[in-house]
Design a protein around this motif. Structure first.
Motif, PDB file in Angstrom:
ATOM      1  N   ASP A  30       5.647  -9.324  -1.376  1.00  0.00           N
ATOM      2  CA  ASP A  30       5.154  -8.521  -1.222  1.00  0.00           C
ATOM      3  C   ASP A  30       6.859  -7.020  -1.544  1.00  0.00           C
ATOM      4  N   VAL A  82      -5.929   7.262  -2.323  1.00  0.00           N
ATOM      5  CA  VAL A  82      -6.411   6.190  -2.488  1.00  0.00           C
ATOM      6  C   VAL A  82      -7.148   5.179  -1.372  1.00  0.00           C
ATOM      7  N   THR A  83      -8.077   4.657  -2.477  1.00  0.00           N
ATOM      8  CA  THR A  83      -9.038   3.725  -1.731  1.00  0.00           C
ATOM      9  C   THR A  83      -9.094   2.115  -2.430  1.00  0.00           C
ATOM     10  N   TYR A  84      -9.334   1.029  -1.546  1.00  0.00           N
ATOM     11  CA  TYR A  84      -9.056  -0.437  -2.055  1.00  0.00           C
ATOM     12  C   TYR A  84     -10.441  -1.029  -1.486  1.00  0.00           C
ATOM     13  N   ILE A 112      -6.279  -6.590  -7.484  1.00  0.00           N
ATOM     14  CA  ILE A 112      -4.643  -6.313  -7.529  1.00  0.00           C
ATOM     15  C   ILE A 112      -4.099  -7.859  -7.974  1.00  0.00           C
ATOM     16  N   ALA A 165      -1.573  -3.081  -9.343  1.00  0.00           N
ATOM     17  CA  ALA A 165      -2.732  -2.594  -8.793  1.00  0.00           C
ATOM     18  C   ALA A 165      -3.546  -2.021 -10.255  1.00  0.00           C
ATOM     19  N   LYS A 179       0.585  -1.581  -0.065  1.00  0.00           N
ATOM     20  CA  LYS A 179       0.153   0.084  -0.121  1.00  0.00           C
ATOM     21  C   LYS A 179       1.052   1.901   0.148  1.00  0.00           C
ATOM     22  N   GLN A 180       2.157   1.179   0.449  1.00  0.00           N
ATOM     23  CA  GLN A 180       2.942   2.736   0.471  1.00  0.00           C
ATOM     24  C   GLN A 180       3.564   2.649   0.032  1.00  0.00           C
ATOM     25  N   ILE A 219       2.036   1.674  -3.691  1.00  0.00           N
ATOM     26  CA  ILE A 219       0.943   2.272  -4.322  1.00  0.00           C
ATOM     27  C   ILE A 219       0.649   3.920  -3.968  1.00  0.00           C
ATOM     28  N   GLU A 220      -0.094   4.049  -2.386  1.00  0.00           N
ATOM     29  CA  GLU A 220       0.071   5.357  -2.239  1.00  0.00           C
ATOM     30  C   GLU A 220       1.100   6.321  -2.864  1.00  0.00           C
ATOM     31  N   GLU A 275      -7.710  -5.314  -0.955  1.00  0.00           N
ATOM     32  CA  GLU A 275      -7.378  -5.657   0.221  1.00  0.00           C
ATOM     33  C   GLU A 275      -6.899  -7.197   0.734  1.00  0.00           C
ATOM     34  N   ILE A 281      -4.030  -8.285  -1.630  1.00  0.00           N
ATOM     35  CA  ILE A 281      -2.815  -7.717  -0.649  1.00  0.00           C
ATOM     36  C   ILE A 281      -2.109  -8.584   0.329  1.00  0.00           C
TER      37      ILE A 281
END
Length: 556
Positions: free
Chosen positions: A480, A461-463, A513, A524, A445-446, A448-449, A468, A471
């Protein structure tokens, strides 16, 4: 003006041996595909691998618009111009896909007087690389269904197969299909589908592999699905990784061709710039850097997709350190970003230009975040007003970047000399301190953000719940620590194609994902990304023909 294909057919090509000699390549180091195409033999690499690397130049662009930016044309024209000013230069491009050639977009060999030739061969079957990739992809598909049919020793869950078949043609009817119908002897019925070949993970793997054995190892890591207990099943588990590699033993070798002005060009691989990383192969780029002082390459779509993936995926895996980036734009496209309808772009409109130039400014900012010098290339049209030209120059000066106007489409290399001289001056006087945007060791997530905030300018960012879960599963599997491959619309910095210019206060919505374990990245997916395009109402194929003398028409 003549059409692209008429220009290409009128040019005087040199034999591929003559093109190779310019690079110090002997005939014994080529594998010929006729008089004007050849693959580079593995023996060549053994001879040149200790050579000093040349300078790697990325050509990228603002977000594409219906007005067209001419990124590939600029890449080819710049390479021709570099040769004209006495620089030992190679162009490194992707191979075209038959889907776009027969569909909407057309070929991918440049345009006007800045083309790679033989254009007809390049845009059609070329040296068979696309067919080899399609075959390797579909061997794996056949092995999956055969394994299930023959007792399913691995316990593959037919409902959790993620691998799809492939073909290099636009065919929307094959996006979602059912296979295994017709009774017990024909297999287990299940849902399936087709990708266009350039969206296959096999294509991405070919372009990221460092050599034949790395290719085999990556193919073996492809996750085709999961067992009933949730364990991933790979191509190596199905014991076809060796056979897949065999099918690609020639496709892994770079292809040598030439431009209209006989500048050498390597064309190799062609991964989708949405679902994959959109760059030519690492192998071809490595060859080019050992053979020339300047390597002019490009990455698919705008800098927010192509350039970011070139830097964060290709350069990371290939160990490349680019010397500079050329950012292509047109005044017409900047006015389109400022709200002008495409039918009115030929008229001077400083107000719209001022609104739209923020897209160019954002891409300049983004490229600088990777620590490399930037040159803006304006693909010049006769409809550009002098006041508009002066405005763009003043904005680039205010942003602290050099700008050059290019007319390579109509004038070939001669029309790109200003750009070539500007680029050389910048490269020789500015130091590149290239660095990727993020560490691959950060949480998914970090990463992607980071891309969403730094490159797109998103507020967050929303998932989806599905994303989720994916991930969490990737983290549990220990996969990962890989770079992120963002699948997003090319038409906007956001994931909404209608938000032009430089949108603000928007969120990137990650709906899915996917793990491309063989390629070595995590995809993503935002918005509706099409991996099997359809043909338009009037496909380009309807205009393509061949006469009794073998002359092709309508290919462009």
């Amino acid at each position: 003006m003549l059409t692209d294909i008429e220009i290409a057919q009128a040019c005087k090509m040199q034999t591929i041996n003559s093109i190779a000699l310019k690079l110090g390549i002997s005939e014994d180091e080529l594998e010929h595909y006729g008089k004007y195409k050849a693959k580079l033999a593995a023996s060549l690499w053994e001879r040149i691998k200790s050579n000093k690397d040349g300078k790697l130049i990325l050509v990228t662009a603002i977000n594409p618009t219906p007005a067209g930016e001419g990124k590939t044309t600029t890449t080819v024209g710049l390479g021709q111009a570099m040769s004209r000013i006495g620089k030992n230069t190679i162009i490194a491009l992707r191979e075209p896909s038959l889907g776009p050639v027969m569909g909407v977009k057309g070929g991918a060999a440049g345009g006007g007087y800045a083309q790679v030739v033989p254009m007809e061969d390049i845009n059609l079957h070329f040296t068979g690389d696309m067919h080899a990739i399609t075959s390797a992809n579909n061997l794996l598909s056949a092995a999956i269904d055969n394994h299930i049919q023959q007792g399913n020793q691995l316990g593959i869950d037919p409902r959790q197969i993620v691998w799809k078949r492939a073909m290099d043609m636009n065919d929307r009817a094959l996006r979602n299909i059912v296979v295994g119908l017709g009774g017990k002897s024909n297999g287990t019925p299940r849902e399936d589908g087709f990708l266009i070949t350039v969206a296959s993970e096999v294509m991405a793997i070919l372009c990221l592999a460092s050599d034949l054995m790395d290719l085999k190892a990556r193919l073996g890591k492809i996750i085709v699905g999961y067992t009933y207990s949730g364990t991933p099943v790979t191509a190596k588990d199905l014991k076809v990784d060796g056979a897949m590699t065999l099918l690609l033993k020639d496709a892994i070798k770079p292809n040598l061709v030439q431009t209209l002005e006989n500048t050498p060009a390597l064309m190799h691989g062609g991964p989708f710039a949405n679902i994959a990383h959109g760059c030519n192969s690492i192998i071809a780029t490595k060859y080019a850097l050992k053979l020339a002082d300047y390597v002019i390459t490009e990455a698919g779509f705008g800098a927010d997709l192509g350039a970011e993936k070139f830097f964060d995926i290709k350069c990371r895996f290939g160990g490349f350190s680019p010397a500079a980036a050329v950012l292509v734009a047109t005044i017409r496209a900047l006015k389109y970003n400022g709200g002008v309808h495409k039918d009115s772009l030929k008229f001077e409109n400083l107000e719209a230009l001022e609104k739209g130039i923020v897209n160019l400014e954002k891409h300049i900012e983004n490229l600088r975040k990777f620590g490399i010098p930037v040159v803006v290339a304006i693909n010049h049209f006769d409809t550009d007003g002098q006041a508009e030209v002066n405005f763009v120059k003043s904005k680039c000066k205010a942003a602290g970047v050099e700008v050059a106007f290019s007319e390579v489409f109509s004038k070939g290399g001669q029309g790109g000399i200003e750009l070539a001289e500007t680029l050389v001056r910048v490269v020789e006087t500015s130091k590149s301190n290239f660095k990727p945007l993020y560490s691959e060791n950060l949480p998914i997530k970090q990463k992607i953000e980071c891309i969403a905030a730094e490159i797109y300018g998103a507020a967050g960012v929303t998932y989806t719940s599905s994303a989720e879960k994916s991930i969490s599963k990737i983290e549990e599997m220990g996969n990962d620590k890989l770079p992120i491959c963002m699948a997003k619309t090319q038409y906007s910095l956001s994931d909404n194609p209608s938000l032009l210019g430089r949108p603000e206060n928007f969120y990137i919505n990650v709906r899915e994902i996917r793990l491309s374990a063989g390629a070595g990245f995590i995809v993503a997916i935002t918005g509706e990304i099409m991996t099997m395009p359809g043909l338009p109402k009037v496909p380009a194929a309807e205009k393509i023909d061949i006469d009794d003398q073998g002359r092709i028409s309508g290919l462009f």
